[in-house]
Design an enzyme around this catalytic site. Sequence first.
Site, PDB file in Angstrom:
ATOM      1  N   HIS A   1       0.827  -1.207   0.000  1.00  0.00           N
ATOM      2  CA  HIS A   1       0.000   0.000   0.000  1.00  0.00           C
ATOM      3  C   HIS A   1       0.861   1.258   0.000  1.00  0.00           C
ATOM      4  CE1 HIS A   1      -3.418   2.550   0.825  1.00  0.00           C
ATOM      5  NE2 HIS A   1      -2.895   2.953   1.978  1.00  0.00           N
TER       6      HIS A   1
ATOM      7  N   HIS B   1      -5.253   0.955  -3.289  1.00  0.00           N
ATOM      8  CA  HIS B   1      -6.210   0.010  -2.738  1.00  0.00           C
ATOM      9  C   HIS B   1      -6.643  -0.930  -3.857  1.00  0.00           C
ATOM     10  CE1 HIS B   1      -6.949   2.061   1.154  1.00  0.00           C
ATOM     11  NE2 HIS B   1      -6.740   3.170   0.468  1.00  0.00           N
TER      12      HIS B   1
END
Length: 851
Positions: A107, A362
């Site tokens: 991420h 994401h």
Amino acid sequence: IEPSEVDVLLITHFHLDHAASLPHFTEKTGFKGEIYMTHPTKAVMRLLLGDYLRLMSMKNAQSAGDDGQLYTEVDLANCLSKIKLIDFHQVIHLGRGLKFWALNAGHVLGAAMFMIEIGGRTVLYTGDYSMEDDRHLMKAEIPHQIAETVSGSSIRSEALRPDVLIVEATYGVQVHQSREEREGRFTKSIDQIVSRGGKCLIPVFALGRAQELLLILDEYWAQNPHLQQIPIWYASKLASRALRVYQTYANMMNVRIRSQMDVGNPFKFRYIRNLRSIDLQTFDDRGPSVVFASPGMLQNGVSRQLFDRWCTEAQNGVMIAGYAVENTLAKEIMNQPKEVVTLEGRRQPLNCLVEYVSFSAHVDYIQNRNFISQVNPRHVILVHGQKDEMGRLKGALTKKYEVLAESKRPTITMPENLRPVKLSFPRRRKAKVMGMLASRPTQPVKLEDDGAEPTLQAVTPAEGNPVNGILVTHNFQSKIVSPHDLSTYTQLRVGSVSSKLHVPFVSTLLPRSPDKISTVRLFLNEMFANVSESTVELGVEERKRYNVETTGAEFLREYGGFVTTFGLSENEVRVIIGNTIGIATIEWDASPVNDLLADAIVALLMHSQSSAASIRMTSKPCFHNNRTRAADENDDDDAAKAYYSQPAAKKARDEGTPAIVKKEEVVDTGIKVKTEMNQEDNSNDTTTDASENVSKKDDNDQNKITERNIEDMDDTNSHPNERRLMAIHNMLKEQFMIVNATYTSDDLSRTETTNGTKTELAPSSTTMGVYEIRTDAGFDVTIEAPAVDDNNDKTKMDIDGYLICTAKVQFLETDGSQARVTVECEDEKLATNVKDCIRSFAIASAPISLW
């Protein structure tokens, strides 16, 4: 859940929606647990939370208060000092069956997923994760089982299927464009805005996606010379420090960045300038430019000020490059409203271009669905998303698993905040076979050529084959290993515990003799099977160690020299008698069975000393209502029936066997015993008067003799030897039907010869007991009328069918240390029983020495 009940806190990454309240939680609540995060997460979080405190201080100064201040700089410093750092794949054991390790989440820099194992069950918490490689980060990894080596390092092994997957649902069922398409749209839109003389605002968070966009734009500017005169500003006070953090942890990025680090610093941009502070009153924004400014949601700060200033001009543009939260200005302008409200509260038209290109790290629906399928959990819990998006994702996943059998479908839940989730798990009963037990066994196989030697070929283990090994369970994980592999696959070592117990044993206080341990031998063989016995003679060194030789040859002959060892349970339990005076030693290899045997042996040793006489008596055949051989109904011969039905004494008379057996036996085993059994020629005399026999023998004594019946004896005033005789009488009464006792005492003169000179000594008072023992011989009893004895004027009964045995015990010393035993009886077995009974009683009542 109360903070004080939390044992461990895991921080996935440094974004404020995941870490902003950490100092408040650790310093303002009752939390006393441990905090774990990766190295880059702590480094960047320190910068972000410090900047947050600076902005909150400025806000409080303007409002003359401290509203909304969750913690202070001191709280932040204390919180940071409590953080424990971990690396990816490093296994952390917390005890009580709880351990975890971190996996790369992709991420942001240092973002981690956590695989948690508790109670033998596994939980994977993804946090925010990305399944796409970008310009500086790797995508999230599929979890694997982490195997720990003996040295403590961790290695990846087979894929791990978690029992529970807690996964983000940020984008629900939305699908992203490919990275190439998004980068093309992003750079093309910026090129169009600045080419027409406009200014492009890119609201971003200071750290995270901003570094990815800077790399993209710096590379695009290098490929397009016509844009290189247009400035790109990075308006952030954290920019320079944040880039130093990225440079420090470049080894945690993808191969592209690591290879560039070998020749240069990829984060040293050529066309991007750092704008540490910006004053809108003096900032020269004439002409085209590109500005990266925070915050990303346009709620305040530099990005909001620049937006209010530029949004009214049509040539300008705003690029929304990440996820926009509901009820923020960034989310509002994506719907292209005609007007917006400024920070001052004024309404003004929205004329600039608003473009949304998601570079959010994401997963979208496709990536999320594929990840869930690869992980294949038994339970799925959706978190981190809007209710509507999460509901659509839940419906899509449920529909996807409808093709599977109900028993194979994962459960899917989307709980609200603070709502507990209860899951049930079947009990897991499995163990891994490891080491040499898991290797394929070999067996010889004969080839077709008869002359060839058989070869060894591996044999595949079949279901149902037995496995013999050690089952080791640690933290709810079980494995079966060979004892030889125990130290390789576990932290255990093979060992044994040897136990030794010393039990007081009175027989070893007496002169050594096999008869002294006969009771122990009897007990052990009656209680246990396969009892081994060995007797060894002590050597010179052993005698010195037990201090035997220094006591003289007489002591060595009577006490020392032999050690008897009894072995039980394949000699794992040993009873040693004779190596230590007054002690019996029990040695055994500790185990549940051997411990139980040792306890039983202790009880047997103690009991053998408390009732030695009775045990020895009952170990011999008696005539208590038992015939030598009972008449058998199947006997065809009437003569045989009549023979075996007649009394034993009558059989002896018919066969010409003497009624009274003469037998003299001297047993010298450390305790000198001499037993006399007088034989009389008159076989018809079946009754012997004990007092008459005693009188005949004692007539030779020249000293005074005093005769007393047992009724005349006073236990309190009697001589100690008389009390010993009374004890023998009581013992015999316990063994036989009728026992009459008569006691006499005499004073014997004694002399001592020294160098040929006789010296008169004080008289020695000795005591003698005569016991008349009557027991059933095994045939009918007839009692005649009493007759008066003319000689002694006493009443006497002729009892047919009873055997009479006379035993005489005479103490030779006043201290009772020596005694002579004489037994007269017409039955040899009964005489032996009486003799052994008295002798065993004397042994148990040490220190009586029998002659």
